[in-house]
Design an enzyme around this catalytic site. Sequence first.
Site, mmCIF file in Angstrom:
data_model
loop_
_atom_site.group_PDB
_atom_site.id
_atom_site.type_symbol
_atom_site.label_atom_id
_atom_site.label_comp_id
_atom_site.label_asym_id
_atom_site.label_seq_id
_atom_site.Cartn_x
_atom_site.Cartn_y
_atom_site.Cartn_z
ATOM 1 N N ARG A 292 0.862 -1.188 0.000
ATOM 2 C CA ARG A 292 0.000 0.000 0.000
ATOM 3 C C ARG A 292 0.899 1.238 0.000
ATOM 4 N NH1 ARG A 292 -3.329 -3.590 3.420
ATOM 5 N NH2 ARG A 292 -5.481 -3.489 2.690
ATOM 6 N N ARG A 328 1.029 -1.094 -5.260
ATOM 7 C CA ARG A 328 -0.185 -0.393 -5.661
ATOM 8 C C ARG A 328 0.104 1.097 -5.655
ATOM 9 N NH1 ARG A 328 -5.447 -0.813 -1.986
ATOM 10 N NH2 ARG A 328 -4.312 0.560 -0.585
ATOM 11 N N GLU A 426 -12.295 -3.686 -7.102
ATOM 12 C CA GLU A 426 -12.855 -3.373 -5.785
ATOM 13 C C GLU A 426 -14.093 -2.487 -5.883
ATOM 14 O OE1 GLU A 426 -9.890 -1.468 -3.324
ATOM 15 O OE2 GLU A 426 -9.132 -0.259 -4.967
ATOM 16 N N ASN A 449 -12.212 -5.653 0.664
ATOM 17 C CA ASN A 449 -12.638 -4.701 1.709
ATOM 18 C C ASN A 449 -13.538 -3.629 1.089
ATOM 19 O OD1 ASN A 449 -10.666 -6.166 2.987
ATOM 20 N ND2 ASN A 449 -9.137 -4.561 2.940
ATOM 21 N N ASP A 450 -13.050 -3.048 0.002
ATOM 22 C CA ASP A 450 -13.864 -2.021 -0.642
ATOM 23 C C ASP A 450 -15.008 -2.631 -1.438
ATOM 24 O OD1 ASP A 450 -12.968 0.552 0.116
ATOM 25 O OD2 ASP A 450 -11.114 0.208 -0.978
ATOM 26 N N ARG A 460 -17.314 0.985 5.411
ATOM 27 C CA ARG A 460 -16.420 0.098 6.171
ATOM 28 C C ARG A 460 -15.841 0.751 7.419
ATOM 29 N NH1 ARG A 460 -11.109 -0.416 2.117
ATOM 30 N NH2 ARG A 460 -9.879 -0.946 3.931
ATOM 31 N N CYS A 497 -6.449 -9.541 -2.567
ATOM 32 C CA CYS A 497 -5.570 -8.928 -1.565
ATOM 33 C C CYS A 497 -6.377 -8.287 -0.432
ATOM 34 C CB CYS A 497 -4.625 -7.913 -2.200
ATOM 35 S SG CYS A 497 -5.467 -6.540 -2.974
HETATM 36 C C1 PEP Z 1 -9.368 -3.616 -0.374
HETATM 37 O O1 PEP Z 1 -10.144 -2.672 -0.569
HETATM 38 O O2 PEP Z 1 -9.745 -4.780 -0.195
HETATM 39 C C2 PEP Z 1 -7.918 -3.376 -0.335
HETATM 40 C C3 PEP Z 1 -7.060 -4.380 -0.302
HETATM 41 O O3 PEP Z 1 -7.477 -2.095 -0.303
HETATM 42 P P1 PEP Z 1 -7.540 -1.142 1.005
HETATM 43 O O4 PEP Z 1 -7.943 -2.018 2.168
HETATM 44 O O5 PEP Z 1 -6.202 -0.558 1.157
HETATM 45 O O6 PEP Z 1 -8.580 -0.163 0.609
HETATM 46 MG MG MG Z 2 -9.362 -0.812 -1.315
#
Ligand code: PEP
Ligand code: MG
Length: 539
Positions: A292, A328, A426, A449-450, A460, A497
């Site tokens: 990141r 990234r 995402e 996650n996103d 989130r 990821c």
């Molecule tokens: C995600 O969104 O799953 C991701 C890996 O990126 P971040 O958690 O940094 O937004």
């Molecule tokens: Mg993300």
Amino acid sequence: MEITGKSVFGGIAIGKLAIFAKAYHQVNREKIEDPQAEIRRFEEAKEEAKTQLGLLYEKALKEVGEVNAAIFEVHQMMLEDLDYVEAITNMIESQMVSAEYAVATTGDNFSAVFAEMDDDYMKARAADVKDISRRVVTILQGGSSFELAAGEPVILLADDLAPSETVQLDKSMVLSFVTRHGSANSHTAILARTMNIPALIGVDFPEDAAGKTGIVDGYKEKIIIDPSISVLEEYRRKQEEEEEKKRLLLELKGKEDVTLDGKSIHLYANIGSVADVAAVLANDAEGIGLFRSEFLYLESKSYPTEEEQFAAYRQVAEMMAGKKVIIRTMDIGADKQVDYFGLEREENPAMGYRAIRICLDRQEIFRTQLRALYRASCYGTISIMFPMIISVDEVKQIKSIIEEVKAGLDEESVPYRDVEIGIMIETPAAVMISRELAELVDFFSVGTNDLTQYTLALDRQNPKLDSFYDSHHPAILKMLQMIVDNGHAGGCWVGICGELGADLTLTETLLRMGFDELSVSPSMILRVRQKIRETDLSA
Ligand code: PEP
Ligand code: MG
């Protein structure tokens, strides 16, 4: 006293409790009687600040290298600047005001002057002069920040921790995070997983907890303050059992990530800084599936230069010695805010001006990062990945900027290698057009996650929504299968990821879906390896 909360990472921590106070309190104009005594207080605080900066320099030198550590030396020098020091002492004498007020006001005044200058270097010093002034004021106010208070590793209690605050923390001094607010999917949670330490959220701890002994039980989702001797002994035994389990997991180092029936998968690690590479190597990940890079921006007081970024990417590539390193491009915005970007406040930052949107809009920032990445490509196996993609057009724009950046490097005879280009899937939009996107890139990495936040319309960061946040929702699982199928049909390899990649209850499902790669927190590598090696897809 026992207080329950919600666990975002298991484990047991025992240690002194410390409260992370927002380091800087409001400073009011206060009259004083004895200006000489006040000047002495200022001088002493200035010396203490220089000592702290010296320690920070040594630590940063080891963790992030000389180029990144240099800022602390610059801060030390600025504290000795005659104009700055005289402005403060004159104000104390002539206006009979407290040292706190004189330092804070002088910091603001100097910062405003620097910000107006034409020279970019001087402009960048505006944030620095504010920073050193804050440090001195914090010391004058009795050193309320955790960094000043802790002399031994502690269980850190906080209201909440922003990514910009966690990057400042001396991680070797933290045994566990316990916060009043924050959500299970916040970056503090991700950081706890990276550091392999227990973390609780939603804990309403009392203010007088600081200095007492505490136990964090990340399995039973509670913190015990001032435990009895017998409870303490019981937890010390549990902690030893934990250590034993970790030792057994270490026996999986060097083993392949392959199921009982012979299907293999790449198991990579997620990192946020150069310092995390140590945990990647210690846990024997096959590569880095997500660096990141925005944390370089969060750690910095102004835009990290091409040289600074190049040094960081090169260091990671070299440390990984030829293993794959997927970097990234920066995902600034939403919860990852940086003052010097000057971003406006937004009603819905998660759906706002962030990540690739900023990069395509403010291309000088993007081009600097791409140049640094391509230059670093000669020192290992780097791949580049782009966040928050929603359209084919964005990917085409990115690719044409990459061609321009490469042409610029060619003109200057700067060497680089061709690297794999990938995108994060995402957003629901990217899922729906994944077949078309697959034609344009080499790989997909799913940011669950996103993707979960946008698909289920659940912020989130909002702890109230944790109970609604169903990461196994059929919509998400259907999307995952669709992404794998479309990615493969278009010739891409496909990985995950997001945090779901480390969900051991889904490992078998993800393998069956056909994912080629899982990228998880370093602390989860060996646990996921164990799960993969116990799985039999032919059964
Ligand atoms: C995600 O969104 O799953 C991701 C890996 O990126 P971040 O958690 O940094 O937004
Ligand atoms: Mg993300």
